[in-house]
Design a protein around this motif. Structure first.
Motif: not given
Ligand code: ATP
Length: 233
Positions: A13-18, A176-183, A104-108, A131-133, A5-9
């Protein structure tokens, strides 16, 4: 076989998620990995783009991997998207014996103590933490104590019981973060095609998404809307 299961906003969706989702498929014996876009997050700023568009982008991004599925239950549910409610629903549907593994990413994990009934998450699922860089795995002490109590060092433990363990993967996440992608999208930076799948970028362009910043109440612009919901502990 386990279900991932992979929850998130996923905004978007970006290459980091995939990449981390593919890594999880490879490491664990998963029959499927469900991406669960949240409708109304309770513990973070609101998504910039509608749940419908975020799910549509997910559909496009995952269509080449048959074991990836987009689960729309949080979008279809009325009210805030609490992970604990989603896990309880899925557990009810699949029964007690199938292992569930929540990615879950470590930020979450840093802010997990603000999630509704966070300590009960393990009653339904295992956690697979990546662990997210740039993000330390030195979690706040109460979170760290909880992680240590349930942490296993052997991945195969997640296959042997349906829930209750935490595994911190040594797999590398992309920076990669979605925040950076949006920017990048807002600024129309050409490099964005390195962080988004082509099909998602095409959808963004066709639907004129992420062309505006959100102005918050302090007059400062940002790439996220402020949440109107209070945290529920
Ligand atoms: P935002 O920058 O808007 O906070 P995000 O890139 O962190 O977005 P989310 O949809 O908020 O993405 O994250 C969903 C889940 O994916 C969270 O558990 C997050 O830690 C994880 N995640 C996000 N980006 C990555 C990445 N590059 N590598 C691994 N996990 C990630």
């Amino acid at each position: 076989m386990s279900i991932g299961l992979f929850g998130g906003t996923f905004d978007p969706v970006h290459n980091g998620h995939l990449k981390i989702a593919s890594e999880m498929l490879r490491l664990l014996n998963l029959s499927e990995l469900r991406f669960i876009p949240c409708a109304l997050p309770s513990h973070r700023s609101l998504p910039l783009v509608s749940a419908c568009d975020r799910a549509a982008m997910l559909d496009l991004a995952i269509e080449t991997e048959p074991r990836f599925v987009c689960d729309r239950r949080e979008i279809d549910r009325i009210g805030p998207s609490f992970t604990i409610d989603t896990l309880a629903e899925i557990r009810e549907e699949i029964g007690l014996s199938c292992p569930l593994v929540f990615l879950m990413g470590s930020d979450a994990v840093h802010s997990i103590a603000s999630w509704k009934q966070w300590k009960k998450l393990l009653n339904y699922t295992h956690l697979f933490i990546v662990n997210r860089p740039g993000v330390s795995v030195r979690f706040p002490s109460h979170v760290w104590e909880w992680v240590k109590m349930y942490q296993v060092s052997n991945l195969s433990c997640l296959d042997l019981t349906p829930n209750g363990h935490i595994f911190i993967t040594p797999a590398n996440a992309l920076e990669i973060s979605a925040t950076e992608v949006r920017e990048m999208l807002y600024r129309r930076l050409p490099d964005v095609d390195r962080v988004l799948p082509r099909c998602v970028l095409d959808f963004v362009k066709q639907n004129n998404l992420y062309l505006e910043q959100w102005n918050n109440e302090n007059g400062k612009s940002s790439f996220a809307k402020k949440s109107v919901l209070a945290n529920e502990n």
